[in-house]
Design an enzyme around this catalytic site. Sequence first.
Site, mmCIF file in Angstrom:
data_model
loop_
_atom_site.group_PDB
_atom_site.id
_atom_site.type_symbol
_atom_site.label_atom_id
_atom_site.label_comp_id
_atom_site.label_asym_id
_atom_site.label_seq_id
_atom_site.Cartn_x
_atom_site.Cartn_y
_atom_site.Cartn_z
ATOM 1 N N LYS A 173 2.405 9.549 8.230
ATOM 2 C CA LYS A 173 1.628 9.159 9.412
ATOM 3 C C LYS A 173 2.094 9.799 10.739
ATOM 4 C CE LYS A 173 -1.118 5.416 7.794
ATOM 5 N NZ LYS A 173 -0.775 4.850 6.491
ATOM 6 N N ASP A 202 9.246 2.537 1.850
ATOM 7 C CA ASP A 202 8.072 3.274 2.297
ATOM 8 C C ASP A 202 7.907 3.005 3.788
ATOM 9 O OD1 ASP A 202 5.556 4.123 3.024
ATOM 10 O OD2 ASP A 202 4.551 3.390 1.217
ATOM 11 N N PHE A 209 0.856 -1.185 0.000
ATOM 12 C CA PHE A 209 0.000 0.000 0.000
ATOM 13 C C PHE A 209 0.890 1.232 0.000
ATOM 14 C CE2 PHE A 209 -2.498 3.496 1.541
ATOM 15 C CZ PHE A 209 -3.644 3.364 0.792
#
Length: 395
Positions: free
Chosen positions: A251, A222, A137
Amino acid sequence: MTTKEWIDLSDHYIMTTYKRFPIVLTRGLGVHVWDSDGRCYLDMVAGIAVCALGHAHPKVVEALKAQAETLFHVSNLYHIAPQILLARLLVENTLFDKAFFCNSGAEANEAAIKLARKYASENMKGRYELITMRGSFHGRTLATVTATAQERFHVGFEPLPEGFRYVPYNDLPALEEAVTEKTCGVLVEPIQGESGVVIPDSGYLKGIRRICDEKGLLMITDEVQTGMGRTGTLFACEQADVVPDMMTLAKALGNGFPIGALLATDKVAAAFVPGNHASTFGGNPLACSAALATLETLLGEGILENCRMVGEYFLSTLTELKGKHSVIREVRGQGLMIGVELTVPGADLVMKCMEKRLLINCANGNVLRFVPPLILTRQDVDKAVGILDEVLEEK
Ligand SMILES: *Cc1c(COP(=O)(O)O)cnc(C)c1O
């Protein structure tokens, strides 16, 4: 307004990109949040692995207040002091040399994809393709959703941009085989978060680094979800003993204030020159002040140690629970990024936990995911596992 009235208004005015739980959260402190009816929840979602220091952390609140009274925004036409300080602290705590700031994980990955292509266009003639992993993702923009190798996120959005090729996760021979004369790099999560906390074999990232070195490719990690202490070290790559060419963050970087970052080595970063890439809000004083306070706190207060210790306790407690409930297929995790894979769908369990005042979420249909604030205590773990035990008992 009543909770029902809020929800009716929400349904009326907000596009339905999310299937939301039927509560309105209005306040948070530490590992707890409160809803509009005053009910208190133990929050093991933390804004989806975002509020690593917990809600309303005084250091972050103070930094934001002070910055808000001083300067909100000026744009990157000028030098911005908190942005410079944040970049320096990130560089000092990694093996990268330069930072680019944006506003989300998708934007950080978008920047990484563009930098990889720009670098390749100048240094790797004819190469532009990135290899990404099944189950990954990377975000929802057209390029990052294409990098996300899950067809369910692609349906209805074709034609997708060119230049991505997929291989199974945790499969080095497949990766090696997929490299062609068009490949410029590999984009990979150290642990797949949205797919349900999927942890690769211990030598996997090192193997990717080796393949990238042998074939002259860029390695991009990532760490949007695994970064900022989530797995017990500041970044997950440290534990894998790997130094990529680029890394993306978002995040938890601002503990809830929107900010993303791309870090790169000087060699790669040099491919960006003025005019190549930009963001009006990227690296804005408010976001950078929040992130600077977050990173300083994360480095300074034993929080990483707490994450490792409580994470281990959480894993062992859940593993005990597995012995009691056959519906649990596997318990896995690193630091405070933990997944409980079930033999059945997890949605109704998540709902029942919510009714008992525990917030968790379900990834990939059947994996209960725990990504709480890193300030979690053993007592919080006992409480959460107690609730999960009750809910499984009733099943
Ligand atoms: C959440 C996530 C993203 C996307 O971040 P957004 O801020 O939602 O754009 C990208 N990569 C990983 C690994 C993520 O977990």
